[in-house]
Motif scaffolding. Sequence first.
Motif, PDB file in Angstrom:
ATOM      1  N   ILE A 441       0.491  -1.481   0.197  1.00  0.00           N
ATOM      2  CA  ILE A 441      -0.172  -0.555  -0.097  1.00  0.00           C
ATOM      3  C   ILE A 441       0.937   0.960   0.080  1.00  0.00           C
ATOM      4  N   TYR A 442       2.145   1.354   0.661  1.00  0.00           N
ATOM      5  CA  TYR A 442       2.786   2.707   0.688  1.00  0.00           C
ATOM      6  C   TYR A 442       3.553   2.979   0.010  1.00  0.00           C
ATOM      7  N   GLU A 443       4.226   4.273   0.451  1.00  0.00           N
ATOM      8  CA  GLU A 443       5.397   4.507  -0.488  1.00  0.00           C
ATOM      9  C   GLU A 443       4.940   4.289  -2.715  1.00  0.00           C
ATOM     10  N   GLY A 444       3.651   5.009  -1.947  1.00  0.00           N
ATOM     11  CA  GLY A 444       2.587   4.410  -4.005  1.00  0.00           C
ATOM     12  C   GLY A 444       2.218   3.062  -4.554  1.00  0.00           C
ATOM     13  N   THR A 445       1.249   2.899  -3.667  1.00  0.00           N
ATOM     14  CA  THR A 445       0.154   2.094  -4.058  1.00  0.00           C
ATOM     15  C   THR A 445       0.643   0.781  -5.162  1.00  0.00           C
ATOM     16  N   ASN A 446       0.591  -0.281  -4.675  1.00  0.00           N
ATOM     17  CA  ASN A 446       1.115  -1.330  -6.649  1.00  0.00           C
ATOM     18  C   ASN A 446       0.167  -1.095  -7.584  1.00  0.00           C
ATOM     19  N   GLY A 447      -0.714  -0.743  -6.900  1.00  0.00           N
ATOM     20  CA  GLY A 447      -1.876  -0.138  -8.354  1.00  0.00           C
ATOM     21  C   GLY A 447      -0.566   1.401  -9.371  1.00  0.00           C
TER      22      GLY A 447
ATOM     23  N   GLN B 315     -18.253  -4.010  -2.002  1.00  0.00           N
ATOM     24  CA  GLN B 315     -20.147  -2.822  -2.085  1.00  0.00           C
ATOM     25  C   GLN B 315     -19.122  -1.431  -1.289  1.00  0.00           C
ATOM     26  N   SER B 316     -18.308  -2.285  -0.075  1.00  0.00           N
ATOM     27  CA  SER B 316     -17.824  -1.101   0.081  1.00  0.00           C
ATOM     28  C   SER B 316     -16.219  -0.380  -0.970  1.00  0.00           C
ATOM     29  N   ALA B 317     -15.776  -1.086  -1.232  1.00  0.00           N
ATOM     30  CA  ALA B 317     -14.575  -0.487  -1.894  1.00  0.00           C
ATOM     31  C   ALA B 317     -15.489   0.245  -3.276  1.00  0.00           C
ATOM     32  N   LEU B 318     -16.319  -0.010  -3.724  1.00  0.00           N
ATOM     33  CA  LEU B 318     -17.029   0.408  -4.537  1.00  0.00           C
ATOM     34  C   LEU B 318     -17.546   1.277  -3.986  1.00  0.00           C
ATOM     35  N   ALA B 319     -17.987   1.815  -2.952  1.00  0.00           N
ATOM     36  CA  ALA B 319     -19.072   2.944  -2.200  1.00  0.00           C
ATOM     37  C   ALA B 319     -17.832   3.657  -2.215  1.00  0.00           C
ATOM     38  N   TYR B 320     -16.883   3.847  -1.928  1.00  0.00           N
ATOM     39  CA  TYR B 320     -15.201   4.239  -1.572  1.00  0.00           C
ATOM     40  C   TYR B 320     -15.325   4.994  -2.766  1.00  0.00           C
ATOM     41  N   ALA B 321     -15.265   3.934  -3.718  1.00  0.00           N
ATOM     42  CA  ALA B 321     -13.988   4.886  -4.997  1.00  0.00           C
ATOM     43  C   ALA B 321     -15.281   5.562  -6.092  1.00  0.00           C
ATOM     44  N   ALA B 414      -9.909  -4.791  -2.461  1.00  0.00           N
ATOM     45  CA  ALA B 414     -11.041  -4.184  -1.459  1.00  0.00           C
ATOM     46  C   ALA B 414      -9.459  -3.496  -0.608  1.00  0.00           C
ATOM     47  N   MET B 415      -8.849  -3.646  -0.564  1.00  0.00           N
ATOM     48  CA  MET B 415      -8.153  -2.915   0.624  1.00  0.00           C
ATOM     49  C   MET B 415      -7.018  -2.126  -0.204  1.00  0.00           C
ATOM     50  N   GLN B 416      -6.370  -2.429  -0.972  1.00  0.00           N
ATOM     51  CA  GLN B 416      -5.802  -2.103  -2.359  1.00  0.00           C
ATOM     52  C   GLN B 416      -7.062  -0.954  -2.975  1.00  0.00           C
ATOM     53  N   VAL B 417      -8.160  -1.206  -2.932  1.00  0.00           N
ATOM     54  CA  VAL B 417      -8.551   0.570  -3.565  1.00  0.00           C
ATOM     55  C   VAL B 417      -8.883   1.425  -2.411  1.00  0.00           C
ATOM     56  N   GLY B 428     -13.054  -0.577   8.572  1.00  0.00           N
ATOM     57  CA  GLY B 428     -14.006  -1.967   8.539  1.00  0.00           C
ATOM     58  C   GLY B 428     -13.140  -3.196   7.488  1.00  0.00           C
ATOM     59  N   VAL B 429     -12.661  -2.528   6.324  1.00  0.00           N
ATOM     60  CA  VAL B 429     -11.577  -3.515   4.870  1.00  0.00           C
ATOM     61  C   VAL B 429     -10.970  -4.867   6.346  1.00  0.00           C
ATOM     62  N   GLU B 430      -9.854  -4.013   6.800  1.00  0.00           N
ATOM     63  CA  GLU B 430      -8.946  -4.876   7.687  1.00  0.00           C
ATOM     64  C   GLU B 430     -10.021  -6.309   8.268  1.00  0.00           C
ATOM     65  N   GLN B 431     -10.841  -5.417   9.078  1.00  0.00           N
ATOM     66  CA  GLN B 431     -11.536  -6.546  10.059  1.00  0.00           C
ATOM     67  C   GLN B 431     -12.172  -7.235   8.794  1.00  0.00           C
ATOM     68  N   LYS B 432     -12.772  -7.559   8.193  1.00  0.00           N
ATOM     69  CA  LYS B 432     -13.238  -8.079   6.741  1.00  0.00           C
ATOM     70  C   LYS B 432     -11.726  -9.086   6.416  1.00  0.00           C
ATOM     71  N   MET B 433     -10.877  -8.607   6.240  1.00  0.00           N
ATOM     72  CA  MET B 433      -9.602  -9.560   5.649  1.00  0.00           C
ATOM     73  C   MET B 433      -9.243 -10.616   7.133  1.00  0.00           C
ATOM     74  N   ARG B 434      -9.397 -10.031   7.994  1.00  0.00           N
ATOM     75  CA  ARG B 434      -9.557 -10.733   9.281  1.00  0.00           C
ATOM     76  C   ARG B 434      -9.985 -12.093   9.777  1.00  0.00           C
ATOM     77  N   ASP B 435     -11.494 -11.319   9.625  1.00  0.00           N
ATOM     78  CA  ASP B 435     -12.089 -12.108   9.460  1.00  0.00           C
ATOM     79  C   ASP B 435     -12.514 -13.240   8.522  1.00  0.00           C
ATOM     80  N   VAL B 436     -12.490 -12.891   7.090  1.00  0.00           N
ATOM     81  CA  VAL B 436     -12.986 -14.083   5.947  1.00  0.00           C
ATOM     82  C   VAL B 436     -11.365 -15.176   6.183  1.00  0.00           C
ATOM     83  N   LYS B 437     -10.500 -14.954   7.067  1.00  0.00           N
ATOM     84  CA  LYS B 437      -9.201 -15.853   6.429  1.00  0.00           C
ATOM     85  C   LYS B 437      -9.527 -17.276   6.830  1.00  0.00           C
TER      86      LYS B 437
END
Lengths: 616, 616
Positions: A441-447, B315-321, B414-417, B428-437
Amino acid sequence: MSEFLFDRRDVEFVLFDQLEVENLVKLPRYQDFSRELFEMVLGEAVKFAAGKLAPTNEQADAEGVRLEDGKVILPESYPPLYKEFCEGGWFAPVHTPDYGGQGLPQSVGMAAIEAFIAAHPSFMFFSGLTVSAGHLIEVHGTDRDVELYLEKMYTGEWGGTMCLTEPQAGSALGDLTTTATPVEGEDFYKIVGNKIFISAGDQNLTENIIHLVLARVPGDPEGSKGISLFIVPRERVNADGSIGESNDVAITGLEEKMGIHASPTCSISFGDNDECRGWLVGERCRGLQYMFQMMNEARLVTGLQGVAIGNSAYQSALAYAKERAQGPKVTDRSESPKSVAIIEHPDVRRNLMTMKAYGEALRAMLINTAFLSDHAMYNEDEAVKTKSQDMLDLLTPICKAFCSDMGFKMTEIAMQVFGGYGYIKEYGVEQKMRDVKIASIYEGTNGIQALDLLGRKMRMKNGGLFLTWLQDTNEFLAELSEDETLGEMAKQVDAAKNALGEAAFGFTATGKKDPEYPLLHATPYLRMFGLVESARLLLKQASIAQTRLEAIWAEKGVDATDDEARKALIEQNDDVRFYENKVKTASFFIYQILPEARAILKSIQSGDRSALDVAL
Amino acid sequence: MSEFLFDRRDVEFVLFDQLEVENLVKLPRYQDFSRELFEMVLGEAVKFAAGKLAPTNEQADAEGVRLEDGKVILPESYPPLYKEFCEGGWFAPVHTPDYGGQGLPQSVGMAAIEAFIAAHPSFMFFSGLTVSAGHLIEVHGTDRDVELYLEKMYTGEWGGTMCLTEPQAGSALGDLTTTATPVEGEDFYKIVGNKIFISAGDQNLTENIIHLVLARVPGDPEGSKGISLFIVPRERVNADGSIGESNDVAITGLEEKMGIHASPTCSISFGDNDECRGWLVGERCRGLQYMFQMMNEARLVTGLQGVAIGNSAYQSALAYAKERAQGPKVTDRSESPKSVAIIEHPDVRRNLMTMKAYGEALRAMLINTAFLSDHAMYNEDEAVKTKSQDMLDLLTPICKAFCSDMGFKMTEIAMQVFGGYGYIKEYGVEQKMRDVKIASIYEGTNGIQALDLLGRKMRMKNGGLFLTWLQDTNEFLAELSEDETLGEMAKQVDAAKNALGEAAFGFTATGKKDPEYPLLHATPYLRMFGLVESARLLLKQASIAQTRLEAIWAEKGVDATDDEARKALIEQNDDVRFYENKVKTASFFIYQILPEARAILKSIQSGDRSALDVAL
C-alpha cells in the motif's frame, strides 16, 4: 514464541555466487571493504536480529503504541533496544561513514536489513525513515543543514520522517494544501497544515525529530508543479546544534492499523499557533522531484519487507512441517498406517515449494536491484553507470510491487501449512501476514507502481530500458539453449520473455487509439514482468548451481545419471543438497508458476474492454 | 463506521432468475412457501442485518471476548442482540419447523445468512454451530435426544458445538485420544479428554451448551474406524428437560486469533473430575461418518463466509471509489486537469471488476450448490434426487475452498482500492480480511478440500459425477455456440472445460504409476474447476440477462448496435444497467480471469516432480 530462522546460505549465494559483490571493492567508494568484511557484517546482523530483535517482536506487537499527553509511547522494550541498535552501528548501514553510516553497498546492506525486518518489522521503521530523510538532506540540503542534522540522523541520535500525505491528498500529492509562507528577513518559512499517515511520526526514543514536509508556497503553481520540500524539526535547533524552543508541531492522532502495531502512524499538525518554522530544501517547486527520488530508494526497502517477512513465514512453515505429524503417507498401504510429518504430504510440499521458489526469486530480485543501484551511484565507467541506472529505474516498481504482493502471498500459504495454528498468535504467522500487508500500500500503492512501470519506465528513452533488459535476457538464455539439463527450462523462459515483449509492443499499438486500454492491464503486466524476471533469476541460480554440482560429481566420481548415487551424496553433503535444490526450485517455478505469464498475455490481447465500459 | 451495503438485486437474480427457486414450492417440504414469502424473508433478513447486526460488528471486534472464572464473556452488545435474533426466528432458517426452525430451502436460507455474515461475521458462529449440532441429533439421535434437545437448539435457547480437534489431531482426526467408557447399568459413557479450537465453545448467552464430542471407546479399533460421537451437555439435563447438575466440562483456554475476535474459540477439558457423562449418538464407531456428513453442510456455510465477506468488501470499495477523488483522468489533456473519483481510473476499475466478477460467481456457485442440496434432500423424483446429490458431492469442496480463498482475495483487492485507508480500522476492510481468513482453514483446510475433490469426488461412481457435470456443461454451451453475442464466450468456456477434462483424464493415467503426482496438483486442479464453474455460471447469467435485454430493447425500439442509444437506456433504466453489466461481467471473467485455467493445465501436464523430489 517461535525461533528466529534465516536462510543465510541463500543470501550469501545471491551476494557472492550470483552477483559476486566482492568485486564492488574495486570501486573507490567501497575500497575499504572485502568479501570477509561483508560476510562478517552479515553474520553480525543475523546475530543481532536473532539475539536482540526477534525476542521482542511478538510482545511489542501485543503491547502496541499509545498517545499520552500528545506524546507517542512505544513498547517498553524499545528504548534499550534502540540504544543497542544504534551503538551496534546498524542505524545507517549503507550511508556515508563521513556522518556516521557504515558505508556498505546497498546490496550487502539490504541483506543485513532483510534479517532485521524478518526479526522485527515494526522496529525497523525508525531507522528506515530517518536515514531516508537524512539522505535527502545529504543530497539536496545546504552545508548548514548537513552539519546541523546529518550525523545526528545517521547515528540515530535524532529521528526523521517524511510528511507527504494529507487527508485529501494521497496518491495525488499535487492536491496538498499545507502552506509554507516566507518570512521577511528570515531564512525560514512558516508552515501551516495537517499531515496524516506519518510513519514513526513521533516516539520516545530521541530528543528531536526532523520532519521533511511537502508544502506549497502561496502563489506557487497549483498541482504537483508548485510543491516544495521543507525541513521542519519538532524542536528548533540552535546554530551550535543544541536544541532550542519547541517548533509548534503537534501529534494529533495515532492510527489503529491491521498490523505493524508497534510502529506509530501519526497525524501531525504543523503551526497550530502559527509558530512552526521550516527550512527550504534545495530549490522551490522541486519538492516532489526530490521526494520521488528518495521514494525510489524507499521502494526497494518496501519490496524488501515483502522479501523479509515472506521468507520468514516460509522458514517458520518449513520448520513446522518437519515436526508436525498428521495422517499417513498416501503411498502407505499397510494395515495400520502411521502418521508422518506433514512435509511428506504432496499438497504441503507444493505449498512449501511455492514459497521457496517465490522467496528465493524475490530475494534475488531485490538484492540484484540494490546491486544495480551500487553501480548506478558509484561505478566510474559511465556506460556501466548509465546502464545500471536504467535497469534500476525499470526494475524498481517491479521490486516494490511484486515483492510486497508475493511476500503477502507467502504468508497466506504459510498460514495454510499451519492450519488452525496459523490463525492464532502462537507461531507468529498471523502477525507476519498483518505486518507485511502495508508494503503493498504505502510508498505508492502497487497499482501506482504498475502505472509507473507501464506509463513511464517502459517509455523512457523510447523504450530503451526495456530493450536493454530484453537484450541481456536474450544473451543469457542463448548461452543455456543447448544445455542438457537447463536448455528446456531456458526455452520456457524465452517464450515467457517473448510474451512480455509481445504485450509491450501491443500496448504501443492499441494505446494510440485507446489510451485507457493499456492502463487497464498495467497491474497484470507488472505481474507478468515479475514472473519472467523471477524465472530468469532462478534459472541463473540453477546454472551456477549446476556448474558447481558437475565439479563436485567429477571430484567424487558420481555419475550424474545415477539417481541413487546423487541422492546418497545429497544426504552427505550440504552444498550438494543446496545446489540440487536450486535446480529443482528453478524447475518448479518455470513449470508450475511461469505458465501464468502466457495466460496474462492472452487476457491482454483479448481486447476485452468490459471493465472500462461497465456502468458500476 | 461504514454503512451496511448488500447487493440484494444480485441475490434475487440468482434465486429467481437463474435458479427459479419458486419452483421448490412444488415439493411437499416447501409447499407452504411462495415466491412472495421468499422475497419477504430475504427483505426482513437484510433489514435485520443492516439495522441490528451491522451496527454492533465493529465494536464487538474491538471489545473481543474474555475468560473470567472459567466462563466466556462476550461483548456487551451480544446478549440483547442474541435475544432479538432468536425472537426474529433467524436462529434456524433452514431447519424443520417441527422443532422451531423456519423450514426454508437451503438456497433461500443461504441468501439470508449471506446478509447476516456480511453484517457481523463473529456473531453468526453461535447459531451456525448450534443448528449444525442440532441437525446431527435430528438425523442420528434417539427420540429421547430429539425431544430433550432439538427445539431448544433450533430456537437458540441452548447453544451447541462440535468438538473434534485435539492438539495432536487436526486434519487427522483418527489420532484423537479422548475416551468414552461405558458405565455398567447406565445409558451414558464417561468422557475424558481435551479438545481445542472449539468455536462458540462457551458463551454467556444460554443456560446450557450441548457439545457433540468425538471420542473412542476403549477397545474399539485404532484410527478413524474406532471413533464414536457423543452428546455431552455442559449441564446435565433432567428427564423433564430441566437443567440438572454440572457435567464436569471446563473451559481451559481462549485462543487469541487474527480475526473473528468476537467469536470465542475455546479449549475444553472433559471429565477432569471423572464426572463427565456423554450419550452415544447413533451407532458405535460411526462417529466420523456422522461428523463428515454434518461437515459437508458446514462446508457450504464456510464457503458462504467467503461469499458474504468478500462481497461486502467489494460493496465498500465500490462506494469508496465513487466518492474518493484522487488525480485526473488519464485522458484529460487540459491545462489544469481536475481530480476525479478514483472509479474513473482504469486500474481501479480493473480491481472493482475483478471483485464484482468473482463475487457474483461465488454467490451463484454457493446458492446453486445449496439449491442442489434442496433437491437432494426433498425432491421426490429419485433420478433428480440422485443427480442433485451427485452434483452436491462434487461441488461442495469447490464451494468451500474456492469461495473462501477468493473471498479473502476480494478483501485483499478491496484494501488496495482503499489504499492507506484500507489498512486502518476506519472503513472496516481490514477487519473483513482478518475475519474471512479463517474460512480457508477450518472445516477441513482448503488443501484437504482439494484432496477430497481429486481423491474422492472425482473417482466416485467411476468418475460418474464429473461426467454428469461435463455433460450438463456441454449441453449448456452447445445452446449458446451460435449465439451472436455470447457464442465466442461460450467457446472460451468450452476450451477451459476441455482443459479440466484433459487434466482429469491425465491424472488417471499418471496416477497409476505415480500416485503422488496427481495429489501434488490437487490444489491447482480445484482452482481450475472453480474458475470453469464460475465462468459457466456467469455465462448462464449473461444469457438470461441478454434475453431480458433483447426484450426491453424491442419494447423501447432501441437498436442493439447503437451504442449511444444503449448507453442512454442504461442511464434511465436500472434493469437495463443490471443486465448490461451481467453480460460485461461474464466477458471480464472469461477474457481476463479464465485464461489461467489453461496455464494450470500446462503446469499439470509438465510432468515436473521437483516439489516431490526436493530435499527440503
